[in-house]
Design an enzyme around this catalytic site. Structure first.
Site, PDB file in Angstrom:
ATOM      1  CD  GLU A   7      -2.965  -1.150   2.293  1.00  9.58           C
ATOM      2  OE1 GLU A   7      -2.837  -0.330   3.212  1.00  9.58           O
ATOM      3  OE2 GLU A   7      -3.936  -1.909   2.195  1.00  9.58           O
ATOM      4  CD  GLU A  28      -4.051  -5.859   3.393  1.00  7.19           C
ATOM      5  OE1 GLU A  28      -4.834  -5.036   3.906  1.00  7.19           O
ATOM      6  OE2 GLU A  28      -2.814  -5.774   3.480  1.00  7.19           O
TER       7      GLU A  28
HETATM    8  C1  PNW Z   1      -4.534  -2.029   5.409  1.00  7.50           C
HETATM    9  N1  PNW Z   1      -6.907   4.093   5.800  1.00  7.50           N
HETATM   10  O1  PNW Z   1      -4.341  -0.769   5.911  1.00  7.50           O
HETATM   11  C2  PNW Z   1      -3.229  -2.701   5.785  1.00  7.50           C
HETATM   12  O2  PNW Z   1      -2.514  -3.305   4.762  1.00  7.50           O
HETATM   13  C3  PNW Z   1      -3.276  -3.519   7.015  1.00  7.50           C
HETATM   14  O3  PNW Z   1      -2.021  -3.496   7.658  1.00  7.50           O
HETATM   15  C4  PNW Z   1      -4.415  -3.090   7.914  1.00  7.50           C
HETATM   16  O4  PNW Z   1      -4.429  -3.823   9.110  1.00  7.50           O
HETATM   17  C5  PNW Z   1      -5.706  -3.271   7.128  1.00  7.50           C
HETATM   18  O5  PNW Z   1      -5.703  -2.557   5.925  1.00  7.50           O
HETATM   19  C6  PNW Z   1      -6.951  -2.864   7.902  1.00  7.50           C
HETATM   20  O6  PNW Z   1      -6.918  -1.499   8.225  1.00  7.50           O
HETATM   21  C7  PNW Z   1      -5.037   0.395   5.830  1.00  7.50           C
HETATM   22  O7  PNW Z   1      -6.944   4.755   6.823  1.00  7.50           O
HETATM   23  C8  PNW Z   1      -5.087   1.180   6.978  1.00  7.50           C
HETATM   24  O8  PNW Z   1      -7.441   4.505   4.748  1.00  7.50           O
HETATM   25  C9  PNW Z   1      -5.695   2.387   6.963  1.00  7.50           C
HETATM   26  C10 PNW Z   1      -6.259   2.835   5.789  1.00  7.50           C
HETATM   27  C11 PNW Z   1      -6.214   2.081   4.639  1.00  7.50           C
HETATM   28  C12 PNW Z   1      -5.599   0.861   4.657  1.00  7.50           C
END
Ligand code: PNW
Length: 456
Positions: free
Chosen positions: A171, A367
């Site tokens: 990401e 994911e």
């Molecule tokens: C992903 N946002 O993260 C990650 O790859 C993981 O590590 C995480 O645990 C999972 O999604 C669930 O959150 C994100 O704030 C975290 O937009 C935050 C955001 C997006 C993706």
């Protein structure tokens, strides 16, 4: 609500893969095994950044419990495990000497997967930057690309021969924008110039790492990006423009760079004054041929133009000189994260990626999943519903000819949900963070049943 998964292996091509995903800092227990400190340790220790100032020092103690965790993956009938390695565990200072204990751990972990018939899918960077490199400016520093390539070489020299796949950066949007513009993740900056630099350097690091792995003869290399559907709050030109910009930064910037060697013009218009000198010369390096694209997808956001006078004290992105947007409350049912449930977005991004960037290239949903409050036992139907609806959305895309080759659930087990600490539970397996006991949830059992139903 459904109490069972409605899909079967028989509904998919024989070679379609089902996976589960985790990441190093979120599960391993970072204080152990000779790992160096990371910018997440210091970010979490600073009051106000993370709920209850929780960090990944112990997490799920996967470092000591990995064999049981791999047994859980095998027993669910899962084909492939998407895990990440911690840069600071492999190289405690970020550069120079490797930590033999760290290399041994990943070596054993990969062998443990193979012994159980699980394909290892490595991510090299899932956000825990070694502190010495953070002190040198982290992703604002162009040298990150070279340091990352060196770390990639060191780790892959040890385990690269046995991986099923590898991807450099999880990401890039989170690494760059969420962390340097919104300040929600380490290093917690709110600075358009820092964000623009990070947006470029993380792409460059991706390209350099792909080159380093190709030079070692590795194959099946990919990129993993996250996507959020942007819905304008109303039909006004201002709202539509704000949603388009949000979409450009989030969903089009990295795909443009990695697959076309160019940044989207509408985003670049605002970012150009803040970009590092000579960025144009790096685009050919960022655009390395890859073998697949992974899409992480959870939700959509409702977007409107920002209120002009918001946060004039400079404490929020709204005060930075950037034609910004603002998130508005949405009407759809939400998960424990407060994220709207919008499966149609997954169909959209799979067809969007295929049509505009990747063509025949294999795609994976790397994911997808939801946080559901801490209830063990039968009451995990919201997650089962969520998975059913999103797998159906992925099947819609496949019916439209999208070459989707696999689907990974986030996450194997409850873990450290970054700035939201341990309260948000994404796991198919429940973790008691006092006893560290693992208890499979109803969704885990449902997955095991779905994957046991073999194609005729
Ligand atoms: C992903 N946002 O993260 C990650 O790859 C993981 O590590 C995480 O645990 C999972 O999604 C669930 O959150 C994100 O704030 C975290 O937009 C935050 C955001 C997006 C993706």
């Amino acid at each position: 609500p459904q109490t069972d998964l409605t899909f079967n292996r028989a509904d998919f091509p024989d070679d379609f893969l089902f996976g589960v995903a985790t990441s190093a800092y979120q599960i391993e227990g970072h204080a152990q095994g000779g790992a160096g400190t990371t910018h997440w340790d210091s970010f979490a220790a600073t009051p106000g950044n993370v709920v209850r100032a929780e960090d990944g020092a112990r997490a799920c103690d996967h470092l000591n419990r990995w064999e049981g965790d791999l047994d859980l993956i095998r027993d669910a009938g899962v084909d492939v495990y998407r895990f990440s390695a911690s840069w600071a565990r492999v190289m405690p200072e970020g550069r120079g000497a490797a930590n033999p204990e760290g290399l041994d751990f990943y070596d054993r972990l990969v062998d443990g997967m193979l012994a159980r018939g699980i394909k290892p899918a490595l991510t090299l960077y899932h956000w825990e930057l070694p502190s010495p490199l953070a002190d040198l400016g982290g992703w604002r520093n162009r040298d990150m690309a070279g340091w990352f390539a060196d770390y990639t070489e060191t780790l892959c020299a040890r385990i690269g021969d046995r991986l099923w796949s590898a991807a450099p950066v999880n990401e890039p949007w989170c690494v760059a924008w969420l962390s340097h513009f919104y300040g929600h993740h380490a290093p917690g900056m709110r600075d358009i110039r820092a964000a623009a630099r990070a947006m470029h350097h993380v792409g460059l690091a991706h390209g350099r790492a792909i080159q380093a792995m190709r030079a070692q003869g590795m194959g099946n290399l990919g990129a993993v990006c996250n996507f959020e559907y942007a819905s304008p709050v109303d039909g006004t030109p201002e709202a539509i423009k704000a949603a388009e910009l949000y979409d450009g930064i989030y969903n089009r910037w990295f795909l443009g760079a990695m697959f076309k060697g160019e940044y989207p013009a509408d985003v670049l218009e605002g970012l150009a004054p803040h970009m590092p000198q000579g960025w144009q010369d790096d685009m050919a390096t960022i655009k390395q041929p890859v073998d697949w694209l992974g899409l992480n997808y959870y939700t959509r956001k409702v977007i409107g133009p920002a209120a002009a006078e918001a946060d004039v004290d400079g404490s929020s992105p709204a005060a930075t000189p950037w034609p910004h947007h603002e998130e508005r409350p949405g009407p759809l049912p939400k998960t424990q994260m407060g994220w709207e449930i919008f499966p149609q977005g997954l169909t959209h991004f799979l067809t969007f990626a295929r049509d505009n960037y990747t063509g025949d290239l294999p795609l994976y949903v790397t994911e997808n999943g939801m946080a559901n409050p801490d209830v063990i036992g039968a009451d995990d139907t919201a997650r089962i519903d969520y998975l059913n609806n999103h797998v159906a959305a992925a099947q819609d895309a496949m019916a439209q000819g999208v070459p989707l080759k696999g689907y990974f659930i986030w996450s194997l087990m409850d873990n450290y949900e970054w700035s939201l600490g341990y309260e948000k539970r994404f796991g198919l397996v429940h973790v008691d963070f006092d006893s560290l006991q693992r208890t499979p949830k109803a969704s885990y059992h449902a997955l095991a049943r779905a994957l046991a139903r073999t194609p005729a």
